[in-house]
Design a protein around this motif. Structure first.
Motif, mmCIF file in Angstrom:
data_model
loop_
_atom_site.group_PDB
_atom_site.id
_atom_site.type_symbol
_atom_site.label_atom_id
_atom_site.label_comp_id
_atom_site.label_asym_id
_atom_site.label_seq_id
_atom_site.Cartn_x
_atom_site.Cartn_y
_atom_site.Cartn_z
ATOM 1 N N ARG A 208 10.806 5.242 4.071
ATOM 2 C CA ARG A 208 11.270 4.642 5.340
ATOM 3 C C ARG A 208 10.240 3.646 5.863
ATOM 4 O O ARG A 208 10.571 2.604 6.405
ATOM 5 N N GLN A 209 8.968 3.997 5.692
ATOM 6 C CA GLN A 209 7.916 3.084 6.155
ATOM 7 C C GLN A 209 7.968 1.766 5.370
ATOM 8 O O GLN A 209 7.782 0.689 5.948
ATOM 9 N N CYS A 210 8.258 1.846 4.072
ATOM 10 C CA CYS A 210 8.382 0.615 3.264
ATOM 11 C C CYS A 210 9.469 -0.288 3.862
ATOM 12 O O CYS A 210 9.290 -1.505 3.970
ATOM 13 N N VAL B 280 3.920 3.456 15.870
ATOM 14 C CA VAL B 280 3.669 4.786 16.438
ATOM 15 C C VAL B 280 4.224 5.852 15.491
ATOM 16 O O VAL B 280 3.571 6.852 15.192
ATOM 17 N N GLN B 281 5.416 5.603 14.986
ATOM 18 C CA GLN B 281 6.051 6.553 14.056
ATOM 19 C C GLN B 281 5.255 6.679 12.753
ATOM 20 O O GLN B 281 5.096 7.781 12.219
ATOM 21 N N HIS B 282 4.684 5.576 12.264
ATOM 22 C CA HIS B 282 3.918 5.630 11.005
ATOM 23 C C HIS B 282 2.638 6.461 11.183
ATOM 24 O O HIS B 282 2.219 7.171 10.277
ATOM 25 N N ILE C 224 0.845 -1.206 0.000
ATOM 26 C CA ILE C 224 0.000 0.000 0.000
ATOM 27 C C ILE C 224 0.878 1.253 0.000
ATOM 28 O O ILE C 224 0.649 2.202 -0.750
ATOM 29 N N VAL C 225 1.910 1.248 0.839
ATOM 30 C CA VAL C 225 2.754 2.434 0.972
ATOM 31 C C VAL C 225 3.634 2.602 -0.269
ATOM 32 O O VAL C 225 3.804 3.711 -0.785
ATOM 33 N N ALA C 226 4.156 1.497 -0.773
ATOM 34 C CA ALA C 226 4.971 1.566 -1.987
ATOM 35 C C ALA C 226 4.127 2.087 -3.156
ATOM 36 O O ALA C 226 4.596 2.868 -3.985
ATOM 37 N N GLN C 227 2.850 1.686 -3.198
ATOM 38 C CA GLN C 227 1.973 2.147 -4.268
ATOM 39 C C GLN C 227 1.744 3.662 -4.168
ATOM 40 O O GLN C 227 1.649 4.355 -5.179
#
Ligand SMILES: [Fe+2]
Ligand SMILES: [Fe+2]
Length: 268
Positions: A83-85, A171-173, A62-65
């Motif tokens: 970074r989340q990926c 938490v960071q996301h 989802i995030v990469a998209q």
């Protein structure tokens, strides 16, 4: 927006079609077809890790998209998405290793791409951040804290510690999404509208796919009794992720803990 051939219909609800999966996975469309157990037996432990592992894979997709779909987003926000990926990739790998150590295997249980199906209908980055990070991952923060206790209670301190470590990243996301949504809303009033579109769509889909009263899943667990008692809002971590007091109060009220929330006069 997705083209008609990228869509699917589940119980009359339109969703984005499933992403590609290795042949070892059985992909299902409804919660009732998952093998969610309500205990901590051996098979249930493996199923929990398997479902969680697949969920992390799905979040990565989802995030990469979003990185691919919104090339004009601010560079710093794109860095956060990248970074989340990396985090979600690590999470998938960590859970997969744990699953293998417990004698499980990839594809051992059915999987569902619900979050993907919802978020990939949204055509703005604010809507995706509101639904994926703030709502789905905000909910995951609550679930992880609760899971940490569950694993600890059955004496598996290694898996309990893992849940705690994953929670720090989640938490960071949620926090970066909250920060960017606030900033984007300040700069462009349209952001709030985009967020509202996302939340409304999620609400509509959730209602459309909600289990019927007494509906039982593939392993005999009553779904209407199961989902709700499970999650209690994890207020401390939500504060760390920078929900405002007002937003927290609203969440707590929705989950039936309204009596804990100070009235506006008390809070002032
Ligand atoms: Fe994660
Ligand atoms: Fe995450």
């Amino acid at each position: 927006m997705p083209t008609p051939d990228q869509l699917k219909t589940v119980r009359g609800v339109t969703l984005r079609r499933d992403p590609a999966r290795e042949p070892c996975f059985t992909v299902v469309q409804l919660h009732k077809d998952l093998h969610d157990y309500d205990d901590m037996s051996d098979v249930s432990r493996r199923q929990r890790l398997h479902r969680h592992m697949h969920n992390e894979m799905q979040t990565l997709e989802i995030v990469a998209q979003s990185l691919a779909d919104f090339p004009d987003a601010p560079w710093e926000l794109r860095m956060q998405l990248a970074r989340q990926c990396w985090d979600e990739t690590r999470h998938s790998a960590i859970l997969y290793r744990r699953l293998l150590a417990m004698g499980g295997r990839k594809g051992e249980f059915p999987v569902m791409n619900y979050e993907w199906g919802v978020t990939q209908l949204l055509d703005s980055l604010p809507a995706r951040l509101a639904v994926q990070n703030r709502t789905f991952e905000g909910g995951e923060m609550d679930l992880l804290r609760q899971q940490e206790h569950m694993w600890s209670e059955v004496g598996d301190e290694d898996t309990a510690a893992l849940m705690d470590a994953l929670l720090a990243d989640e938490v960071q996301h949620v926090r970066y999404a909250n920060r960017w949504l606030k900033q984007m809303a300040r700069e462009n009033a349209r952001t709030l509208l985009q967020v509202a579109v996302g939340i409304q769509l999620l609400k509509k889909i959730t209602e459309g796919l909600a289990p019927e009263q007494g509906e039982v899943n593939a392993v005999g667990v009553n779904l209407t009794e199961f989902t709700h008692v499970e999650v209690i809002t994890n207020t401390t971590d939500r504060k760390l992720a920078e929900f405002t007091d007002k937003e927290l109060a609203e969440l707590l009220r929705k989950e039936g803990f309204g009596s804990l929330v100070p009235s506006p006069t008390e809070a002032a």
